[in-house]
Write an enzyme that holds these catalytic residues in place. Structure first.
Site, PDB file in Angstrom:
ATOM      1  N   ASP A 245       0.878  -1.181   0.000  1.00  0.00           N
ATOM      2  CA  ASP A 245       0.000   0.000   0.000  1.00  0.00           C
ATOM      3  C   ASP A 245       0.911   1.226   0.000  1.00  0.00           C
ATOM      4  OD1 ASP A 245      -1.903   1.953   0.440  1.00  0.00           O
ATOM      5  OD2 ASP A 245      -2.838   0.958   2.159  1.00  0.00           O
TER       6      ASP A 245
ATOM      7  N   ASP B 161      -3.663   7.048  -3.659  1.00  0.00           N
ATOM      8  CA  ASP B 161      -3.581   5.998  -2.643  1.00  0.00           C
ATOM      9  C   ASP B 161      -4.101   4.707  -3.282  1.00  0.00           C
ATOM     10  OD1 ASP B 161      -3.738   4.412  -0.371  1.00  0.00           O
ATOM     11  OD2 ASP B 161      -5.099   5.746   0.718  1.00  0.00           O
TER      12      ASP B 161
ATOM     13  N   HIS C 224      -7.111  11.451   4.963  1.00  0.00           N
ATOM     14  CA  HIS C 224      -8.409  11.007   5.483  1.00  0.00           C
ATOM     15  C   HIS C 224      -9.260  12.232   5.770  1.00  0.00           C
ATOM     16  CE1 HIS C 224      -5.866   7.372   6.798  1.00  0.00           C
ATOM     17  NE2 HIS C 224      -6.410   7.149   5.627  1.00  0.00           N
TER      18      HIS C 224
ATOM     19  N   GLU D 106     -11.087   1.171  -0.795  1.00  0.00           N
ATOM     20  CA  GLU D 106     -10.217   0.053  -0.426  1.00  0.00           C
ATOM     21  C   GLU D 106     -11.020  -0.945   0.391  1.00  0.00           C
ATOM     22  OE1 GLU D 106      -6.988   1.055   2.353  1.00  0.00           O
ATOM     23  OE2 GLU D 106      -7.949   3.003   2.592  1.00  0.00           O
TER      24      GLU D 106
ATOM     25  N   GLU E  22      -6.967  -1.556  -3.475  1.00  0.00           N
ATOM     26  CA  GLU E  22      -7.396  -0.165  -3.294  1.00  0.00           C
ATOM     27  C   GLU E  22      -7.121   0.653  -4.551  1.00  0.00           C
ATOM     28  OE1 GLU E  22      -5.168   1.904  -0.233  1.00  0.00           O
ATOM     29  OE2 GLU E  22      -6.671   3.490  -0.113  1.00  0.00           O
TER      30      GLU E  22
HETATM   31 CO   LIG Z   1      -6.253   4.331   1.590  1.00  0.00          CO
END
Ligand SMILES: [Co+2]
Length: 483
Positions: free
Chosen positions: A255, A266, A343, A368, A464
């Site tokens: 990730d 991301d 976030h 994700e 993701e």
């Molecule tokens: Co993420």
């Protein structure tokens, strides 16, 4: 990278948002005003190799079309059981079956996309700005459905996408996404059992820095490279001195993130070397693609979670004679993303959770999902590597310790509000910082982000993508022909 627990008081102040948007607008104006700053970087390699695909023999992950039928000839020993797999019609938004289907080739302005991009070296060293004339490949384009289908042809919405703001948003996002595809292509061909987790992270991080032309907090790595193993679902990366070696039997979630001007990309995938895990990976890949398919303007977050859950739970896997229904890890989720804010506020659940919040035009989301053979819930581990400065607290007025104030300054200069790990502090020359870091945590200026573990002995997988809800369509920025 899934969200960590948020403090209830962490709603972003309008001032911070305004500042970020102003910065983005300023950036947009600069980019539009000076298109000439890109072509000067373009080397001959663009012309000599244009249209010549680089031979690819690695990264042969099955796509989910191939996995849709329950038995794959030649995969011996792998549990290929599937329970009541609901056959959903694949819409135009379904995962592409191949590179040629991934994106309309006519929409490309550059020589290639991600895997097989012409002119890239191995390991990757050539900035994507040199491989593309400032026009980066689009991601997968998906038309909105039903009540929002009108957006596809709306002149007003098309005009909106031509504004400097949107042009900069898409250019920065696509540049980061192309870096992600090219770096992960190399990672997929290179990561093998016997390598140390540190080596694996460094090949990804070096590739990312080279291709995005990392510079301060203007562009670079967006967060620590997650390479969480087996029962560990997320937020693990080696600290200095870690001796962990990747094993043939491991399930490793890679990730990693790239950002351009804080516009964060991301995206994550799962690496395995034993076909026994194939169905676990297929479940999670399907669940993530289901979430991507369901996402759209005016769609409720809970409804996306419900669709993801249904897809995930329709799979069974078998290990050592025992059958497991694949469980979504219910306390992990996708998330909205804003500039320099991984976030940003909305969580995209991977189970039905009742959140009636609707997605809106202009939002970026990381979709994700995590599947597990364990409890489907994680607890925090204690070996912490990841940290992130609280988005709206750059000054840390209550920090008294001078060493801590100094460290905060270093964090602000090098990472700002982007997540970082101890290795990133080490490489910029910081040492003996753990006490100061602890103080910043205690002062509420830096959040520790612990690794997340499901039941011991369980296996977890993750896929993701980052998408954007454009005015006229949904663009899956990080789509590639691998996943
Ligand atoms: Co993420």
């Amino acid at each position: 990278m899934p969200p960590t627990r948020r403090r209830t008081t962490s709603a972003k102040p309008p001032a911070a948002i305004a500042a970020a948007l102003a910065a983005a607008k300023e950036r947009a104006a600069t980019l539009i005003a000076e298109p000439a700053n890109v072509p000067t970087l373009i080397p001959d390699v663009h012309d000599t190799n244009a249209g010549v695909p680089v031979p690819e023999n690695g990264s042969d992950n099955d796509d989910d079309e191939a996995n849709d039928e329950s038995s794959t000839p030649g995969t011996t020993g792998a549990a290929k059981k599937k329970k009541n797999r609901k056959k959903k019609k694949k819409s135009a938004m379904a995962a592409p079956a191949s590179a040629s289907a991934a994106v309309d080739p006519a929409s490309f302005d550059g020589p290639g996309v991600g895997e097989g991009a012409a002119g890239q070296t191995s390991p990757p060293t050539i900035p994507v700005s040199r491989l593309f004339r400032g026009l980066y490949p689009e991601g997968e384009i998906c038309d909105y459905q039903d009540d929002n289908l009108w957006r596809t042809t709306s002149e007003e919405k098309k005009a909106l996408e031509m504004t400097p703001f949107w042009e900069a948003e898409l250019r920065d996002a696509r540049r980061g996404a192309e870096v992600h595809r090219q770096v992960r292509n190399y990672a997929q061909r290179t990561i093998k059992p016997g390598m140390s987790m540190t080596e694996i992270c460094e090949l990804i991080e070096n590739g990312t820095r080279n291709l995005v032309e990392a510079q301060g907090i203007e562009a670079g790595i967006a967060f620590p490279t997650g390479c969480s193993l087996n029962a560990c679902a997320a937020h693990w990366t080696p600290n200095a001195g870690d001796k962990t070696i990747l094993q043939q039997s491991d399930v490793c979630k890679i990730d990693f993130g790239v950002h351009v001007g804080g516009r964060i990309i991301d995206s994550a995938f799962t690496v395995t070397f034993d076909p026994v895990y194939d169905n676990l990976l297929a479940a999670v890949k399907d669940a993530t693609n289901t979430g991507i398919r369901e996402a759209g303007i005016d769609v409720r977050l809970s409804d996306i979670g419900a669709a993801i859950q249904e897809a995930m739970e329709s799979y069974e896997v078998e290990f050592g004679g025992k059958t497991y229904q694949v469980k979504p890890i219910r306390n992990l989720s996708g998330h909205s993303i804003e500039r320099y804010n991984i976030h940003a506020g909305n969580s995209v659940p991977i189970v039905k959770n009742g959140d009636q919040t609707k997605m809106v035009e202009g939002e970026f989301y990381a979709i994700e999902t995590f599947g597990s053979t364990g409890a489907g819930r994680t607890i925090d581990g204690d070996e912490i590597s990841h940290y992130m400065r609280v988005f709206d607290n750059p000054h840390g007025a209550n920090v008294r310790l001078s060493r801590a104030r100094q460290l905060l300054q270093t964090i602000n200069t090098n990472f700002g509000s982007l997540a970082f790990c101890r290795r990133y502090l080490d490489r910029i020359g910081e040492s003996k910082y753990l006490l100061a870091l602890k103080n910043l945590v205690e002062c509420g200026v830096v959040m520790p982000i612990p690794p997340l573990y499901d039941t011991p002995g369980s296996f977890t997988a993750q896929y993701e993508h980052t998408l954007v809800l454009r005015p006229t369509c949904k663009e899956v920025l990080t789509r590639g022909d691998d996943y």
